[in-house]
Scaffold this active site. Structure first.
Site, PDB file in Angstrom:
ATOM      1  N   GLU A 267       9.957   2.190  -9.009  1.00 17.34           N
ATOM      2  CA  GLU A 267       9.275   3.146  -8.655  1.00 17.34           C
ATOM      3  C   GLU A 267       8.525   2.829  -9.880  1.00 17.34           C
ATOM      4  O   GLU A 267       7.032   2.408 -10.262  1.00 17.34           O
ATOM      5  CB  GLU A 267       8.906   3.722  -8.379  1.00 17.34           C
ATOM      6  CG  GLU A 267       7.583   4.773  -7.392  1.00 17.34           C
ATOM      7  CD  GLU A 267       7.144   4.550  -6.559  1.00 17.34           C
ATOM      8  OE1 GLU A 267       6.106   4.365  -6.134  1.00 17.34           O
ATOM      9  OE2 GLU A 267       8.189   4.387  -5.583  1.00 17.34           O
TER      10      GLU A 267
ATOM     11  N   VAL B 242       0.859  -1.459   0.023  1.00 12.92           N
ATOM     12  CA  VAL B 242       0.053   0.331   0.614  1.00 12.92           C
ATOM     13  C   VAL B 242       1.242   1.641  -0.162  1.00 12.92           C
ATOM     14  O   VAL B 242       1.403   1.192   1.057  1.00 12.92           O
ATOM     15  CB  VAL B 242      -0.933   0.342   1.445  1.00 12.92           C
ATOM     16  CG1 VAL B 242      -1.956   1.488   1.030  1.00 12.92           C
ATOM     17  CG2 VAL B 242      -1.490  -1.593   1.170  1.00 12.92           C
ATOM     18  N   GLU B 243       1.042   2.209  -0.551  1.00 11.67           N
ATOM     19  CA  GLU B 243       1.692   2.581  -1.780  1.00 11.67           C
ATOM     20  C   GLU B 243       1.303   3.843  -0.626  1.00 11.67           C
ATOM     21  O   GLU B 243       0.202   4.759  -1.661  1.00 11.67           O
ATOM     22  CB  GLU B 243       2.659   2.927  -2.327  1.00 11.67           C
ATOM     23  CG  GLU B 243       3.257   1.415  -2.898  1.00 11.67           C
ATOM     24  CD  GLU B 243       4.116   1.447  -4.118  1.00 11.67           C
ATOM     25  OE1 GLU B 243       5.084   2.648  -3.840  1.00 11.67           O
ATOM     26  OE2 GLU B 243       4.364   0.642  -5.115  1.00 11.67           O
ATOM     27  N   GLY B 244       1.773   5.374  -0.340  1.00  8.39           N
ATOM     28  CA  GLY B 244       1.097   6.724   0.304  1.00  8.39           C
ATOM     29  C   GLY B 244      -0.181   6.448   1.769  1.00  8.39           C
ATOM     30  O   GLY B 244      -1.029   6.166   0.947  1.00  8.39           O
TER      31      GLY B 244
ATOM     32  N   ASN C 217      -5.820   7.333   2.057  1.00  6.37           N
ATOM     33  CA  ASN C 217      -5.397   6.154   0.446  1.00  6.37           C
ATOM     34  C   ASN C 217      -6.757   5.321   0.706  1.00  6.37           C
ATOM     35  O   ASN C 217      -7.003   4.559   1.436  1.00  6.37           O
ATOM     36  CB  ASN C 217      -3.882   4.959   0.811  1.00  6.37           C
ATOM     37  CG  ASN C 217      -3.806   3.993  -0.643  1.00  6.37           C
ATOM     38  OD1 ASN C 217      -5.048   4.172  -0.492  1.00  6.37           O
ATOM     39  ND2 ASN C 217      -2.366   4.784  -0.752  1.00  6.37           N
TER      40      ASN C 217
END
Length: 491
Positions: free
Chosen positions: A189, A81-83, A90
Site C-alpha cells: 500500500e 480507484v481506492e476507497g 471518492n
C-alpha cells in the site's frame, strides 16, 4: 576547448532565449498530471482562464499512464480507484464508473490464506490464516493507539514500533509467511516498510475510513488516463475529430529547468531555451522532481520549504507485467491474488492474475517496491525475467511452467520527470509538514499528491490537492488574500 576554438578563429555563441508570449498569461502551471489539470480546471471555474500549462513529456496524465504490452493497453502507473462504497464518495469514482464507464473490477482479497506459496508449493492455509488473523489484531491495536496520539503528530511512531509494542515481530528471517503478510499489509500500500512509515498517517488510513473499503481495478483500453483527459476537456479545447486536447494553452515536451520569482511576477525557462513570464506559477511536478536538480529556483527557496520537500519520502512502486504462451497458475473465484513467502522480504512477493480483466492474454503481474524496485531498475530485463522464472517454478513445482515470452519493467525511479512513484510520510515528520509542502513562496504555488495531508499517494489525493492549491492562488489573485497561514509544529 575554448583555446582550440580561438586558434581556429571561431567563437561559440549561446542562443538567445526567446520570450514566447508577448502578453503574458496570468498563471503558468508546470506539469499536466491530474493535479496540474485539476488546478487549471478550478482556476477556469473561478474565471482565471488566461493560463499556460507546460508539460515535460509528450502526453498529459503524469503517473496515470497506459502502455501497450502484449497487444493490449495496461497501466504502468496508477491502476485502482481506492476507497469506494463508503459514506462519502471518492470524487474519482463517479468519473470512472458513471461518466466514462471505464471497465473496472472489484478486487477481492478475502481468500488470501489459500493462495500463499513457498518454495515447493502452497503453504498450509490454516497456518497462514492464523498469521493473517494475528496481523489484523495487531493492526487494529495500532488503530486504537493511533487515535490516542496528539493530532499534530508530535507523539507519532513507526508502524514497526507499534508492532513491537504488541510483541509482534513479522520481519524475522524465521517466518517467511509473516514477512509476506506484513509486506502485503503495508509495503503493498505505501511502498515502504513499517520501520519507515508513520503510524498516525496510515493506521487507520483516511482513504478507506472516508470513502469505503473497496478498491476497483481499472482495465479499460482507453486507459485510466481518460480521467485526466476528461477533466482537461472541461476547460481546454479539443480537436473535433480526434477528441485530443488541442489548446494553445497546453504545451507538451516543455521541460522546465528554471523558475525565477520576484514580487512582481515569475519567469520560467525550459530546456529548449524558451522563456515564459506570468503573474503566478503553480508547480505540480512530483515530490521526486522537487527533490532533484531538474528545476532550479532563482532565488533559492527558503530553508523551511527545502526542509519540507526533503523530509518526505518519494517511494518506488514497480508493477512488472509478464506474458506467457499458456496459463499455469490457478484461476477462478478467490484466486486473483497470490503471494510468495520468500526468506527474502519483498522478493517478488505480490502476484495478480487477469482472468477477468484481460481474458486470453496470459498475463500476470508481480509488484515490488522500495529497494527491490531500485535494484531491478538497474539490471537488464532478461535478468529480471530469469529471477521471476526461478520463483514461479519454485512456487509451482508440479506445473509445466514455460518461459515467459515478454516482460515489461517500468522504471519510475530512473525517469528524471518523475523520480519515483508516489510520496510517503515517514516517521518523524509532523502533520504540519503538509502545510509547508503546500504553502506558496511569494508567487510560486505548489500542488500534487504529496501536498494532500490525508490522501497522499492516491489519484483522488492528487485531484483534490489541485483544487485545494488552486483555491489558495484564487484567494491571492482575486481577493488579495495572499497571506497563507502555516500551522505551528504542535498545533
Amino acid at each position: 576547448m575554448a583555446a582550440s576554438s580561438a586558434r581556429r578563429g571561431t567563437r561559440k555563441w549561446a542562443p538567445l532565449p526567446s520570450l514566447v508570449a508577448a502578453d503574458r498569461p496570468r498563471v503558468i502551471i508546470i506539469g499536466a498530471g491530474i493535479s496540474g489539470i485539476s488546478t487549471g480546471k478550478r482556476l477556469s471555474e473561478a474565471g482565471i482562464t488566461d493560463m499556460l500549462i507546460l508539460e515535460a513529456t509528450s502526453k498529459i496524465g503524469g503517473r496515470i499512464h497506459k502502455q501497450s504490452f502484449a497487444d493490449i493497453n495496461i497501466e504502468i502507473g496508477a491502476n485502482w480507484v481506492e476507497g469506494v462504497n463508503g459514506k462519502k464518495i471518492n470524487p474519482i469514482w463517479p468519473i470512472v464508473n458513471s461518466t466514462l464507464k471505464l471497465r473496472n473490477f472489484r478486487s477481492d482479497f478475502n481468500n488470501l490464506a489459500q493462495n500463499v506459496y513457498k518454495d515447493g508449493g502452497l503453504c498450509d492455509a490454516a497456518y497462514v490464516q492464523k498469521r493473517i488473523d494475528l496481523a489484523d489484531e495487531v493492526d487494529k491495536s495500532g488503530e486504537n493507539l493511533s487515535a490516542t496520539l496528539h493530532p499534530s503528530g508530535r507523539d507519532d511512531m513507526s508502524i514497526l514500533s507499534m508492532q513491537r509494542l504488541n510483541n509482534h515481530l513479522p520481519n524475522g528471517t524465521s517466518s517467511p509467511v509473516d514477512m509476506v503478510v506484513d509486506y502485503f499489509t503495508y509495503d503493498y500500500e505505501f511502498a515502504e516498510p513499517p520501520r519507515v512509515t508513520s503510524l498516525q498517517n496510515t493506521v487507520p488510513l483516511p482513504t478507506f475510513t472516508d470513502f469505503g473499503d473497496d478498491t476497483y481495478f481499472v482495465a479499460d483500453q482507453r486507459g485510466y488516463e481518460s480521467v485526466v483527459h476528461y477533466l482537461a476537456g472541461q476547460y481546454l479545447n479539443a480537436d473535433d475529430q480526434s477528441g485530443n486536447i488541442a489548446d494553445a494553452r497546453l504545451k507538451l515536451n516543455k521541460v522546465v529547468r528554471e523558475i525565477s520569482y520576484s514580487s512582481t511576477g515569475v519567469t520560467v525557462k525550459t530546456e529548449d531555451n524558451s522563456t515564459y513570464q506570468a503573474d503566478y506559477v503553480m508547480v505540480s511536478v512530483s515530490l521526486g522532481v522537487l527533490q532533484s536538480d531538474l528545476i532550479q529556483f532563482k532565488q533559492q527557496l527558503p530553508s523551511w520549504k527545502i526542509l519540507a520537500i526533503y523530509q518526505f519520502d518519494m517511494t518506488v512502486y514497480t508493477k512488472i507485467f509478464v506474458k506467457f504462451p499458456k496459463k499455469f497458475w490457478p484461476e477462478g473465484k478467490g484466486r486473483e491474488f497470490f503471494l510468495y513467502a520468500s526468506t527474502r522480504r519483498g522478493y517478488y512477493g505480490i502476484w495478480q492474475e487477469f482472468e477477468k480483466q484481460y481474458p486470453g492474454a496470459n498475463l500476470i503481474l508481480v509488484t515490488v517496491t522500495d529497494e527491490e524496485s531500485r535494484r531491478i531498475e538497474q539490471q537488464p530485463d532478461n535478468q529480471t525475467k530469469a529471477e521471476i522464472m526461478e520463483v514461479l517454478r519454485s512456487m509451482f513445482p508440479d506445473e509445466d511452467v514455460p518461459d515467459a515470452t515478454d516482460i515489461l519493467v517500468p522504471r519510475w525511479w530512473s525517469d528524471r520527470f518523475f523520480q519515483g512513484s508516489f510520496s510517503n510520510r515517514p516517521i518523524g515528520v509532523s502533520r504540519y509538514g503538509y502545510d509547508q509542502l503546500r504553502a506558496p513562496v511569494g508567487r510560486v504555488y505548489f500542488t500534487g499528491e504529496h501536498t494532500s495531508e490525508h490522501y497522499n499517494g492516491y489519484v483522488h489525493g492528487a485531484y483534490l490537492a489541485g483544487i485545494d492549491s488552486a483555491e489558495i492562488l484564487i484567494d491571492c489573485a482575486q481577493k488579495k488574500m495572499c497571506k497563507y497561514n502555516v500551522r505551528g509544529k504542535h498545533d
